[in-house]
Enzyme design. Structure first.
Site, PDB file in Angstrom:
ATOM      1  N   ALA A  71       1.075  -1.274  -0.135  1.00 13.91           N
ATOM      2  CA  ALA A  71      -0.043   0.101   0.512  1.00 13.91           C
ATOM      3  C   ALA A  71       1.164   0.795   0.299  1.00 13.91           C
ATOM      4  O   ALA A  71       0.440   2.425  -0.924  1.00 13.91           O
ATOM      5  CB  ALA A  71      -0.977  -0.275   1.325  1.00 13.91           C
ATOM      6  N   GLN A 202       5.102 -13.457  -1.635  1.00 14.66           N
ATOM      7  CA  GLN A 202       5.888 -12.652  -1.223  1.00 14.66           C
ATOM      8  C   GLN A 202       6.170 -12.586   0.009  1.00 14.66           C
ATOM      9  O   GLN A 202       7.148 -12.426   0.030  1.00 14.66           O
ATOM     10  CB  GLN A 202       4.705 -11.456  -0.869  1.00 14.66           C
ATOM     11  N   ASP A 243      -3.302  -2.510   4.306  1.00 17.62           N
ATOM     12  CA  ASP A 243      -4.063  -1.770   3.162  1.00 17.62           C
ATOM     13  C   ASP A 243      -5.086  -1.148   3.261  1.00 17.62           C
ATOM     14  O   ASP A 243      -5.319   0.053   2.696  1.00 17.62           O
ATOM     15  CB  ASP A 243      -3.963  -2.819   2.142  1.00 17.62           C
ATOM     16  N   LYS A 254      -3.212  -8.762   3.327  1.00 16.53           N
ATOM     17  CA  LYS A 254      -3.399  -9.323   2.438  1.00 16.53           C
ATOM     18  C   LYS A 254      -3.740 -10.749   2.587  1.00 16.53           C
ATOM     19  O   LYS A 254      -4.120 -11.295   3.660  1.00 16.53           O
ATOM     20  CB  LYS A 254      -1.741  -9.890   1.902  1.00 16.53           C
TER      21      LYS A 254
END
Length: 351
Positions: A71, A202, A243, A254
């Protein structure tokens, strides 16, 4: 795609100096303000390559393609995209395209509106200066978050984190990994457990890479392993990024974060959310109103271009989930830690 990849390190980018404060950087504006350099996070850890975005549309496409993600980082990238649009004299369409590149992270629209206001009233140079200032402010916020969060952790603890909320996901230093870095520097951290984070991995590709670069001990877990280690008493705290944080303290992050919060509560382990104040969206009453991005099915049914699910079988792919405020021990911002995670607690730090 209008952007193109170049294999460069941050030391070889045409910039005066990296604002990230690290050897690498998620996004940087060139010294003359005519290009944005974005570290292609899809290629890590195998290759450190920056893509060159020459237009605001290039930046928006790179955000959609997850060249840059996280973000705060996409907010920084979008701010630089506004500077490109101001230089090209294509502001109105560019602002809309950048702000809508991804729907869940509130930092994106916040950054576009903030730098867009400067671009409408000022010069190209004013816009570049404001975008770089936003980047510097984000790095400073991350360092403050790290210091505040490290104080909350018990000594010699093992931290579980999810996805990547590090320097790659921010202007530099990181939110959740900012807490980890500060805790490691102060001798309070013994180990980081990083979820791999399907389907983009990630955690495996980015968080593990960042921590290895810094010499912080890290071990990977698949996304289904956390419960086992909670049950064994091996996790001392969970620290994740965000986010979007709604006005009542609900947290969008996430996909998979909500499950960790439930496990943490079941095992009496503190669950911390680390995020800059720009991630707090007081205009959104609760998590129910947060738009959850639905990404393409083939991002789940294929791995590195190879199909792993039977033909004809599709996949659900929400990019994020929402963790209710009641499961969050504290929200850590650069303005302070919010231990009362509700509308009153958030309002107390609003200014």
């Amino acid at each position: 795609m209008g952007y193109r990849a170049r294999v460069l390190t941050v030391d070889t980018l045409p910039i005066a100096r990296p604002l990230s404060g690290a050897r690498y950087s998620a996004a940087e504006l060139s010294s003359d303000g005519d290009a944005v350099y974005l570290l292609d996070q899809r290629r890590l850890p195998g290759e450190e390559a920056y893509v060159v975005a020459r237009t605001a549309s290039d930046v928006a496409q790179a955000i959609r393609d997850m060249v840059v993600r996280g973000a705060p980082a996409i907010g920084v990238a979008a701010a630089y995209g506004v500077a490109l649009a101001r230089r090209a004299g294509e502001l109105d369409a560019a602002l809309d395209e950048l702000a809508s590149a991804r729907p869940t992270a509130v930092n994106l629209r916040w950054a576009v509106e903030r730098i867009g206001a400067v671009a409408r009233a000022g010069s190209v140079e004013d816009t570049c200066h404001a975008a770089r200032a936003l980047h510097r402010d984000d790095v400073a916020a991350c360092r403050a978050i790290g210091a505040i969060g490290a104080d909350l952790l018990p000594a010699r603890t093992t931290v579980l984190t999810h996805c990547n909320a590090g320097a790659l996901a921010t202007g530099g230093f990181g939110t959740a990994l900012g807490v980890v870095r500060a805790a490691w520097a102060s001798g309070k951290l013994s180990l980081v457990l990083a979820d791999e984070t399907r389907p983009y991995l990630q955690g495996a590709r980015l968080t593990a890479w960042e921590l290895r670069e810094d010499g912080v001990p890290v071990e990977l877990l698949t996304d289904g392993m956390a419960g086992h280690f909670f049950a064994r008493g091996e996790i001392g705290a969970v620290v994740v990024g965000a986010d979007r944080i709604a006005a009542n303290g609900d947290v969008a992050n996430k996909i998979g974060t909500y499950g960790l919060a439930v496990l943490a509560r079941a095992h009496d382990v503190p669950f911390y959310v680390a995020a800059p104040w720009s991630t707090v969206d007081l205009a959104t009453p609760s998590g129910r109103e947060i738009v959850i991005e639905e990404r393409a099915s083939d991002e789940v049914t294929t791995i590195a271009g190879v199909r792993v699910a039977p033909q004809g079988v599709s996949a659900r792919h929400p990019g994020f989930d929402v963790t209710p405020a009641r499961l969050v021990t504290a929200i850590i911002t650069e303005r302070g830690a919010i231990a009362r995670v509700d509308a009153a607690g958030l309002s107390a730090l609003a200014r």
